[in-house]
Motif scaffolding. Structure first.
Motif, PDB file in Angstrom:
ATOM      1  N   ILE A 156      38.506  37.784  49.726  1.00 17.50           N
ATOM      2  CA  ILE A 156      37.131  38.390  49.989  1.00 17.50           C
ATOM      3  C   ILE A 156      36.803  39.165  48.767  1.00 17.50           C
ATOM      4  O   ILE A 156      37.231  40.410  48.727  1.00 17.50           O
ATOM      5  CB  ILE A 156      36.904  39.261  51.142  1.00 17.50           C
ATOM      6  N   PRO A 157      36.533  38.669  47.364  1.00 15.45           N
ATOM      7  CA  PRO A 157      36.571  39.626  46.232  1.00 15.45           C
ATOM      8  C   PRO A 157      35.602  40.380  45.918  1.00 15.45           C
ATOM      9  O   PRO A 157      34.910  40.331  44.776  1.00 15.45           O
ATOM     10  CB  PRO A 157      36.690  38.222  45.257  1.00 15.45           C
ATOM     11  N   SER A 158      35.021  41.025  46.993  1.00 17.26           N
ATOM     12  CA  SER A 158      34.054  42.042  46.574  1.00 17.26           C
ATOM     13  C   SER A 158      34.424  43.026  45.559  1.00 17.26           C
ATOM     14  O   SER A 158      35.398  43.869  45.736  1.00 17.26           O
ATOM     15  CB  SER A 158      33.650  42.825  47.859  1.00 17.26           C
ATOM     16  N   PRO A 159      33.757  43.344  44.530  1.00 18.05           N
ATOM     17  CA  PRO A 159      33.952  44.316  43.650  1.00 18.05           C
ATOM     18  C   PRO A 159      34.029  45.894  44.018  1.00 18.05           C
ATOM     19  O   PRO A 159      34.623  46.651  43.672  1.00 18.05           O
ATOM     20  CB  PRO A 159      33.002  44.186  42.352  1.00 18.05           C
ATOM     21  N   ASP A 160      33.263  46.128  45.117  1.00 17.77           N
ATOM     22  CA  ASP A 160      33.173  47.260  45.674  1.00 17.77           C
ATOM     23  C   ASP A 160      33.958  47.516  46.954  1.00 17.77           C
ATOM     24  O   ASP A 160      33.642  48.453  47.574  1.00 17.77           O
ATOM     25  CB  ASP A 160      31.625  47.673  45.906  1.00 17.77           C
ATOM     26  N   GLY A 161      34.802  46.473  47.282  1.00 18.74           N
ATOM     27  CA  GLY A 161      35.635  46.400  48.487  1.00 18.74           C
ATOM     28  C   GLY A 161      37.124  46.181  48.080  1.00 18.74           C
ATOM     29  O   GLY A 161      37.453  47.242  47.558  1.00 18.74           O
ATOM     30  N   PHE A 162      37.619  45.292  48.513  1.00 15.91           N
ATOM     31  CA  PHE A 162      39.096  45.096  48.133  1.00 15.91           C
ATOM     32  C   PHE A 162      39.491  45.165  46.540  1.00 15.91           C
ATOM     33  O   PHE A 162      40.658  46.048  46.318  1.00 15.91           O
ATOM     34  CB  PHE A 162      39.503  43.815  48.640  1.00 15.91           C
ATOM     35  N   PHE A 163      38.526  44.909  45.752  1.00 19.85           N
ATOM     36  CA  PHE A 163      38.798  45.002  44.497  1.00 19.85           C
ATOM     37  C   PHE A 163      38.423  46.220  43.793  1.00 19.85           C
ATOM     38  O   PHE A 163      38.237  46.144  42.542  1.00 19.85           O
ATOM     39  CB  PHE A 163      38.197  43.561  43.708  1.00 19.85           C
ATOM     40  N   ARG A 164      37.943  47.267  44.499  1.00 17.03           N
ATOM     41  CA  ARG A 164      37.421  48.423  43.729  1.00 17.03           C
ATOM     42  C   ARG A 164      38.119  49.298  42.745  1.00 17.03           C
ATOM     43  O   ARG A 164      37.795  50.130  42.080  1.00 17.03           O
ATOM     44  CB  ARG A 164      36.985  49.316  45.037  1.00 17.03           C
ATOM     45  N   TYR A 165      39.692  48.958  42.937  1.00 19.85           N
ATOM     46  CA  TYR A 165      40.363  49.826  41.967  1.00 19.85           C
ATOM     47  C   TYR A 165      40.862  48.993  40.801  1.00 19.85           C
ATOM     48  O   TYR A 165      41.432  49.295  39.729  1.00 19.85           O
ATOM     49  CB  TYR A 165      41.738  49.960  42.692  1.00 19.85           C
TER      50      TYR A 165
END
Length: 250
Positions: A156-165
């Protein structure tokens, strides 16, 4: 990841039918040095494993005493397996001899090596699978109807979710490409997977299941065999014993 906060929360829980350990983060893979929790742990392992480990232990008897078929659910990832699609890209997961954890709370990596943010995340997911296996045995001794399962909601590659760092440009580009290729999942799908893992009677018949969305793009949750290292019973028990010491339970 703050063990004091975990203990405070656990005291407020009076009853629980399903305990879902879903907190998780993946730090920027370019980070050169570890970030630490309030207790001094490397942040990835502290959040993704040790916080969960303590909460489960504090609530184990409460969960086991629930009516019906109580369940533990742990959110993991296919990247725990070096042979999986994501697991073989970049650094690969292995806990080695766990000498980092054995050395005490100021460890950089579980295996005692130099800090590697990519590997730290993958190692934490391996910890999740190992932990679930040992927890399943302990929980069953308290209540034969209780089960424990690990699952992954998929990518689930959400830039503001799991990928926020991660770097913003990379996160947005990766999200767009993976979505275009059809290998990404939505937050709604991930939530549905979690709900299924926590409540479906289909999972009452067995324990220590590993459910994931492999192969990617099929948009389905299936039971698979975890990695060879994840199935190592001796390693499951050693990780448990070292984790007990780190969180102050032994």
């Amino acid at each position: 990841a703050d063990l004091g906060s975990v203990r405070t929360f656990a005291k407020t829980v009076k009853g629980v039918d399903a305990l879902v350990l879903n907190a998780g983060l993946a730090l920027n893979t370019k980070d050169a040095a570890p970030t630490r929790t309030a207790d001094g742990f490397e942040l990835t392992i502290g959040t993704n494993h040790l916080g969960h480990f303590l909460l489960y232990n504090l609530l184990e008897k409460t969960l086991a005493s629930a009516g019906g078929a109580p369940r533990l659910v742990v959110t993991a990832s296919p990247v725990h397996d070096p042979l999986s699609g994501g697991g073989k890209v970049g650094s690969t997961a292995t806990l080695g001899d766990l000498s980092g954890l054995a050395a005490g709370p100021r460890f950089d990596m579980v295996d005692g090596g130099a800090f590697d943010a990519d590997k730290a995340y993958k190692d934490s997911k391996l910890c999740n699978i190992l932990f679930t296996a040992e927890a399943s045995r302990r929980l069953a001794k308290l209540n034969p109807k209780a089960t424990a399962h690990a699952f992954s909601p998929g990518l689930i590659p959400s830039p503001d979710g799991f990928f926020r760092y991660q770097p913003k440009f990379f996160a947005k580009t990766f999200s767009a490409i993976s979505t275009k290729l059809g290998v990404a999942e939505t937050a709604a799908f991930g939530g549905a997977c979690l709900s299924y893992a926590a409540t479906s009677p289909d999972l009452d018949a067995f324990t220590n299941g590993w459910l994931d969305t492999e192969p990617p793009g099929k948009h389905q949750l299936l039971c698979h065999e975890p990695s060879a290292e994840a199935r190592d019973v001796a390693e499951q028990k050693r990780l448990w014993a070292l984790s007990e010491k780190l969180v102050g339970l032994a």
